[in-house]
Design an enzyme around this catalytic site. Sequence first.
Site, PDB file in Angstrom:
ATOM      1  N   ILE A   1      -7.635   6.080 -14.607  1.00  0.00           N
ATOM      2  CA  ILE A   1      -7.728   7.541 -14.469  1.00  0.00           C
ATOM      3  C   ILE A   1      -8.873   8.073 -15.342  1.00  0.00           C
ATOM      4  O   ILE A   1      -9.599   8.982 -14.937  1.00  0.00           O
ATOM      5  CB  ILE A   1      -6.397   8.228 -14.892  1.00  0.00           C
TER       6      ILE A   1
ATOM      7  N   CYS B   1      -6.518   3.216 -25.029  1.00  0.00           N
ATOM      8  CA  CYS B   1      -6.810   3.412 -23.604  1.00  0.00           C
ATOM      9  C   CYS B   1      -7.936   2.492 -23.142  1.00  0.00           C
ATOM     10  O   CYS B   1      -9.047   2.558 -23.666  1.00  0.00           O
ATOM     11  CB  CYS B   1      -7.185   4.858 -23.329  1.00  0.00           C
TER      12      CYS B   1
ATOM     13  N   GLY C   1       7.351   4.776 -17.586  1.00  0.00           N
ATOM     14  CA  GLY C   1       6.028   5.105 -17.064  1.00  0.00           C
ATOM     15  C   GLY C   1       5.909   4.923 -15.567  1.00  0.00           C
ATOM     16  O   GLY C   1       6.255   5.811 -14.770  1.00  0.00           O
ATOM     17  N   THR C   2       5.478   3.735 -15.154  1.00  0.00           N
ATOM     18  CA  THR C   2       5.193   3.453 -13.745  1.00  0.00           C
ATOM     19  C   THR C   2       6.392   3.735 -12.839  1.00  0.00           C
ATOM     20  O   THR C   2       6.219   4.130 -11.680  1.00  0.00           O
ATOM     21  CB  THR C   2       4.728   1.986 -13.618  1.00  0.00           C
TER      22      THR C   2
HETATM   23  C1  FMN Z   1      -1.567   6.517 -14.148  1.00  0.00           C
HETATM   24  C2  FMN Z   1      -1.357   6.260 -15.611  1.00  0.00           C
HETATM   25  C3  FMN Z   1      -1.930   7.126 -16.554  1.00  0.00           C
HETATM   26  C4  FMN Z   1      -1.756   6.893 -17.922  1.00  0.00           C
HETATM   27  N1  FMN Z   1      -2.299   7.756 -18.829  1.00  0.00           N
HETATM   28  C5  FMN Z   1      -2.085   7.568 -20.163  1.00  0.00           C
HETATM   29  C6  FMN Z   1      -2.573   8.518 -21.124  1.00  0.00           C
HETATM   30  O1  FMN Z   1      -3.182   9.540 -20.790  1.00  0.00           O
HETATM   31  N2  FMN Z   1      -2.352   8.251 -22.441  1.00  0.00           N
HETATM   32  C7  FMN Z   1      -1.665   7.140 -22.861  1.00  0.00           C
HETATM   33  O2  FMN Z   1      -1.479   6.954 -24.063  1.00  0.00           O
HETATM   34  N3  FMN Z   1      -1.156   6.244 -21.956  1.00  0.00           N
HETATM   35  C8  FMN Z   1      -1.355   6.447 -20.636  1.00  0.00           C
HETATM   36  N4  FMN Z   1      -0.831   5.557 -19.731  1.00  0.00           N
HETATM   37  C9  FMN Z   1      -0.061   4.378 -20.205  1.00  0.00           C
HETATM   38  C10 FMN Z   1       1.448   4.620 -20.129  1.00  0.00           C
HETATM   39  O3  FMN Z   1       1.836   5.701 -20.931  1.00  0.00           O
HETATM   40  C11 FMN Z   1       2.243   3.345 -20.514  1.00  0.00           C
HETATM   41  O4  FMN Z   1       1.901   2.989 -21.837  1.00  0.00           O
HETATM   42  C12 FMN Z   1       1.972   2.163 -19.593  1.00  0.00           C
HETATM   43  O5  FMN Z   1       1.852   2.586 -18.252  1.00  0.00           O
HETATM   44  C13 FMN Z   1       3.053   1.085 -19.686  1.00  0.00           C
HETATM   45  O6  FMN Z   1       4.312   1.574 -19.300  1.00  0.00           O
HETATM   46  P1  FMN Z   1       4.924   1.350 -17.802  1.00  0.00           P
HETATM   47  O7  FMN Z   1       4.827  -0.112 -17.507  1.00  0.00           O
HETATM   48  O8  FMN Z   1       6.323   1.859 -17.871  1.00  0.00           O
HETATM   49  O9  FMN Z   1       4.069   2.153 -16.885  1.00  0.00           O
HETATM   50  C14 FMN Z   1      -0.999   5.765 -18.358  1.00  0.00           C
HETATM   51  C15 FMN Z   1      -0.421   4.922 -17.399  1.00  0.00           C
HETATM   52  C16 FMN Z   1      -0.581   5.159 -16.047  1.00  0.00           C
HETATM   53  C17 FMN Z   1       0.089   4.233 -15.058  1.00  0.00           C
END
Ligand code: FMN
Length: 319
Positions: free
Chosen positions: A77, A136, A272-273
């Site tokens: 993103i 990030c 998250g996802t």
């Molecule tokens: C589309 C998307 C956007 C994300 N944007 C951010 C963000 O702006 N800041 C951040 O610290 N993590 C961001 N993340 C990471 C998530 O907060 C999380 O750490 C990561 O997706 C792992 O968790 P999950 O497996 O449950 O998705 C983003 C993840 C996704 C999928």
Amino acid sequence: MDDNKMQMTIPLKSGDLVLKNPVLTASGTFGYGVEFSRYGDLTGLGGIVTKGLSLKPMKGNPQPRIVETAAGMLNAIGLQNWGVEGFLENYLPKLPLEQLPVIVNIYAHSPEDFSSLAARLSNVPGIAALEVNISCPNVACGGLLFGQDPKMAFEVTRAVKQASGNLPVMVKLSPNVTSITEIALACEEGGADMLSCINTLTGMAVDLKGRRPALANVVGGLSGPAIKPVALRCVWQVANAVKIPVIGIGGVYCADDILEFLLVGAYAVQVGTANFHRPNKAFELPAELEARMKKLKIENLQSFRGTLQIPDIKSWDEM
Ligand SMILES: Cc1cc2nc3c(=O)[nH]c(=O)nc-3n(C[C@H](O)[C@H](O)[C@H](O)COP(=O)(O)O)c2cc1C
């Protein structure tokens, strides 16, 4: 089971952060919270973490910037967001701040900008904590670099801490490092009140027929069930290395996932996802967790947390 069986009290240097349950939503996957209020009652959640905010609005990376992968997704993103003022004006006032801990995720290109963001937010009533994104993988400048170098991680943490007044500071760690505990210890030394782990794993997908990358940014961050084992390992290692509380993130989809993160030492989790698959998933998890605790005879989460037993090698053979 007692009345507060799902409650998690997170011990901080200046007072505790009390969550009614350990289900938080992860940054970047739940908008600014307001957008998801049509899918459920925000106040039923343990808390939310906002999309990463920068000092000025950011457009993010070109499309395509999301692609589905086996057991997960890749995103690049590039931290598109309305900027801190846009959030404070248009979103924060719409959140039920008295019943919902709101953690504001911040991102900057330099320790100075991190400091300015923290100072701006420290004066705003109703924010429960800051989450500092030093991990990030999808931005050219800063981003992951801060989270891969212990000195930079220390410096950013200290800068945010010095500017944030009484706001608790949680630093979000990257799995894209050789030793996550080295970075965790640097953040703890820099004054972090909490750590969250993990952010996404750097990955890549290709379009075979088109012979090109699936993402315009070429590489992106892998998330979802595919990364849960990595996340559990990271949380376990970090929780054993530092004295400050750790929040688990990575592939949380069901109640057992939450319990697994708590077992290895997390105080709470971020979802998250899963929000992309089912926008009401996070809202369902507290009730699922309660049912699962009953089934597994877990009296309360606070005493369950961190109770992982590692048998010695001899007893493994007997199992
Ligand atoms: C589309 C998307 C956007 C994300 N944007 C951010 C963000 O702006 N800041 C951040 O610290 N993590 C961001 N993340 C990471 C998530 O907060 C999380 O750490 C990561 O997706 C792992 O968790 P999950 O497996 O449950 O998705 C983003 C993840 C996704 C999928």
